[in-house]
Motif scaffolding. Sequence first.
Motif, PDB file in Angstrom:
ATOM      1  N   LYS A   1       0.824  -1.209   0.000  1.00 44.63           N
ATOM      2  CA  LYS A   1       0.000   0.000   0.000  1.00 44.63           C
ATOM      3  C   LYS A   1       0.858   1.258   0.000  1.00 44.63           C
ATOM      4  CE  LYS A   1      -4.023   2.164   2.089  1.00 44.63           C
ATOM      5  NZ  LYS A   1      -5.012   2.151   3.191  1.00 44.63           N
ATOM      6  N   HIS A   2       1.972   1.233   0.743  1.00 47.43           N
ATOM      7  CA  HIS A   2       2.834   2.411   0.838  1.00 47.43           C
ATOM      8  C   HIS A   2       3.616   2.653  -0.463  1.00 47.43           C
ATOM      9  CE1 HIS A   2       5.421   5.444   2.674  1.00 47.43           C
ATOM     10  NE2 HIS A   2       6.463   4.802   2.184  1.00 47.43           N
ATOM     11  N   ASN A   3       4.029   1.575  -1.121  1.00 48.56           N
ATOM     12  CA  ASN A   3       4.927   1.715  -2.264  1.00 48.56           C
ATOM     13  C   ASN A   3       4.271   1.539  -3.626  1.00 48.56           C
ATOM     14  OD1 ASN A   3       7.833   1.919  -1.071  1.00 48.56           O
ATOM     15  ND2 ASN A   3       6.887   0.253   0.082  1.00 48.56           N
ATOM     16  N   LEU A   4       3.192   0.758  -3.686  1.00 50.39           N
ATOM     17  CA  LEU A   4       2.634   0.388  -4.987  1.00 50.39           C
ATOM     18  C   LEU A   4       1.204   0.892  -5.213  1.00 50.39           C
ATOM     19  CD1 LEU A   4       4.016  -3.242  -4.910  1.00 50.39           C
ATOM     20  CD2 LEU A   4       4.673  -1.508  -6.564  1.00 50.39           C
ATOM     21  N   TRP A   5       0.652   1.596  -4.254  1.00 52.08           N
ATOM     22  CA  TRP A   5      -0.693   2.169  -4.392  1.00 52.08           C
ATOM     23  C   TRP A   5      -0.533   3.670  -4.578  1.00 52.08           C
ATOM     24  CZ3 TRP A   5      -5.350   0.792  -5.660  1.00 52.08           C
ATOM     25  CH2 TRP A   5      -6.474   1.516  -5.270  1.00 52.08           C
ATOM     26  N   GLN A   6      -0.654   4.125  -5.817  1.00 44.05           N
ATOM     27  CA  GLN A   6      -0.411   5.526  -6.135  1.00 44.05           C
ATOM     28  C   GLN A   6      -1.554   6.073  -6.974  1.00 44.05           C
ATOM     29  OE1 GLN A   6       3.490   6.088  -7.859  1.00 44.05           O
ATOM     30  NE2 GLN A   6       4.515   4.867  -6.287  1.00 44.05           N
ATOM     31  N   SER A   7      -2.064   7.235  -6.571  1.00 42.76           N
ATOM     32  CA  SER A   7      -3.186   7.879  -7.278  1.00 42.76           C
ATOM     33  C   SER A   7      -4.371   6.930  -7.404  1.00 42.76           C
ATOM     34  CB  SER A   7      -2.743   8.370  -8.662  1.00 42.76           C
ATOM     35  OG  SER A   7      -1.677   9.287  -8.549  1.00 42.76           O
ATOM     36  N   ASN A   8      -4.618   6.151  -6.334  1.00 47.51           N
ATOM     37  CA  ASN A   8      -5.741   5.214  -6.282  1.00 47.51           C
ATOM     38  C   ASN A   8      -5.686   4.155  -7.376  1.00 47.51           C
ATOM     39  OD1 ASN A   8      -6.983   6.318  -3.982  1.00 47.51           O
ATOM     40  ND2 ASN A   8      -7.937   7.919  -5.219  1.00 47.51           N
TER      41      ASN A   8
ATOM     42  N   LYS B   1      11.221  -2.129  -7.524  1.00 46.31           N
ATOM     43  CA  LYS B   1      12.602  -2.597  -7.579  1.00 46.31           C
ATOM     44  C   LYS B   1      13.546  -1.415  -7.437  1.00 46.31           C
ATOM     45  CE  LYS B   1      15.750  -5.481 -10.346  1.00 46.31           C
ATOM     46  NZ  LYS B   1      16.903  -4.544 -10.349  1.00 46.31           N
ATOM     47  N   ASP B   2      14.563  -1.599  -6.600  1.00 41.98           N
ATOM     48  CA  ASP B   2      15.569  -0.552  -6.392  1.00 41.98           C
ATOM     49  C   ASP B   2      14.932   0.770  -5.977  1.00 41.98           C
ATOM     50  OD1 ASP B   2      17.532  -2.387  -7.124  1.00 41.98           O
ATOM     51  OD2 ASP B   2      17.389  -1.855  -9.252  1.00 41.98           O
ATOM     52  N   GLY B   3      13.915   0.666  -5.110  1.00 40.81           N
ATOM     53  CA  GLY B   3      13.270   1.865  -4.604  1.00 40.81           C
ATOM     54  C   GLY B   3      12.324   2.549  -5.567  1.00 40.81           C
ATOM     55  N   ARG B   4      12.009   1.899  -6.677  1.00 42.76           N
ATOM     56  CA  ARG B   4      11.155   2.519  -7.705  1.00 42.76           C
ATOM     57  C   ARG B   4       9.965   1.625  -8.014  1.00 42.76           C
ATOM     58  NH1 ARG B   4      12.842   3.436 -14.049  1.00 42.76           N
ATOM     59  NH2 ARG B   4      10.960   4.545 -14.712  1.00 42.76           N
ATOM     60  N   SER B   5       8.773   2.210  -8.019  1.00 43.45           N
ATOM     61  CA  SER B   5       7.555   1.485  -8.374  1.00 43.45           C
ATOM     62  C   SER B   5       7.094   1.922  -9.760  1.00 43.45           C
ATOM     63  CB  SER B   5       6.449   1.763  -7.347  1.00 43.45           C
ATOM     64  OG  SER B   5       6.844   1.349  -6.058  1.00 43.45           O
ATOM     65  N   ARG B   6       6.667   0.952 -10.579  1.00 45.93           N
ATOM     66  CA  ARG B   6       6.251   1.311 -11.941  1.00 45.93           C
ATOM     67  C   ARG B   6       5.379   0.214 -12.553  1.00 45.93           C
ATOM     68  NH1 ARG B   6      11.737   0.524 -15.555  1.00 45.93           N
ATOM     69  NH2 ARG B   6      12.560  -1.303 -14.451  1.00 45.93           N
ATOM     70  N   PHE B   7       4.858   0.509 -13.721  1.00 48.44           N
ATOM     71  CA  PHE B   7       4.033  -0.357 -14.544  1.00 48.44           C
ATOM     72  C   PHE B   7       2.638  -0.562 -13.948  1.00 48.44           C
ATOM     73  CE2 PHE B   7       8.316  -2.442 -15.453  1.00 48.44           C
ATOM     74  CZ  PHE B   7       8.580  -1.585 -16.509  1.00 48.44           C
ATOM     75  N   PRO B   8       1.598  -0.214 -14.687  1.00 47.57           N
ATOM     76  CA  PRO B   8       0.226  -0.422 -14.202  1.00 47.57           C
ATOM     77  C   PRO B   8      -0.037  -1.897 -13.918  1.00 47.57           C
ATOM     78  CG  PRO B   8       0.247   0.991 -16.149  1.00 47.57           C
ATOM     79  CD  PRO B   8       1.636   0.443 -16.013  1.00 47.57           C
ATOM     80  N   ALA B   9      -0.710  -2.168 -12.822  1.00 50.96           N
ATOM     81  CA  ALA B   9      -0.998  -3.551 -12.430  1.00 50.96           C
ATOM     82  C   ALA B   9      -2.059  -4.151 -13.348  1.00 50.96           C
ATOM     83  CB  ALA B   9      -1.461  -3.595 -10.981  1.00 50.96           C
ATOM     84  N   TYR B  10      -2.027  -5.473 -13.438  1.00 46.52           N
ATOM     85  CA  TYR B  10      -2.979  -6.224 -14.236  1.00 46.52           C
ATOM     86  C   TYR B  10      -4.108  -6.755 -13.344  1.00 46.52           C
ATOM     87  CZ  TYR B  10       0.815  -6.085 -17.643  1.00 46.52           C
ATOM     88  OH  TYR B  10       1.796  -5.660 -18.505  1.00 46.52           O
TER      89      TYR B  10
END
Length: 240
Positions: free
Chosen positions: A12-19, A26-35
């Motif tokens: 929730k803290h790292n991979l939940w962004q803009s709802n 990876k390496d402190g960076r979250s990316r790619f829309p989830a499926y």
Amino acid sequence: ANSASQAVNFIKHNLWQSNRLLAVHKDGRSRFPAYLDDYVFLMDGLLELLQVRWNTEHLHWLKQLADVVLNDFQDQEQGGFFFTANNHEQLLYRPKTYSDEALPAGNGVAAKCLARLGFLLGDNAYIRASEDTLRSAWPALSKYPHAHGALLDALEDQLHQVEIVIIRGQDPELTKWQQAAGLVYTPNRLVFAIPSDCQDLEGGLADKVAHENGTVAYRCLGHTCSPPMTSLEAMIKREK
């Protein structure tokens, strides 16, 4: 339970962004829309974690995830859910898979989770989405049932009604009742032990109030719930 809670909080803290959920950190960076699978597997995990340790914030997040699945992934015309969201990059083909492969099919997990969440909260929108998924998948499901185990699980919930036990109270009695409700293996039974001082409960849960004189339990089959049971013996007897 501690490890599961830590994992949920990390996501929730790292991979939940803009709802919206992201797929990779990876390496402190979250990316790619989830499926679709990312959303519904997380929803399934949250439903299980809520039965082990109640956290109202986790319930709120579960509902947010479910709403994104309905808004961004649902096939509004035919039922079921696409693997990619409607705001994903344009693809030549937008898959909608019903059969299990190395992992359960996202549509099967979605149908199960949405139905269970719908009965838990008394929200028919989630239940209808689950039913529409099963109708959409029915030609493949009826022809090759052995390839659609996740959808069969969801179908069983619809045919035999999800059983949900809500227990309100305080420890140590709350834990004692929760353990008693889980003594018999019943795959379609969900047990939620909610402390009596929990506030801001959503939907039908708001009606399952604590008893002023001690622990109380409510047993629901589908949309029908029992009167409050104020003794452990009554709850055990009702569950048999």
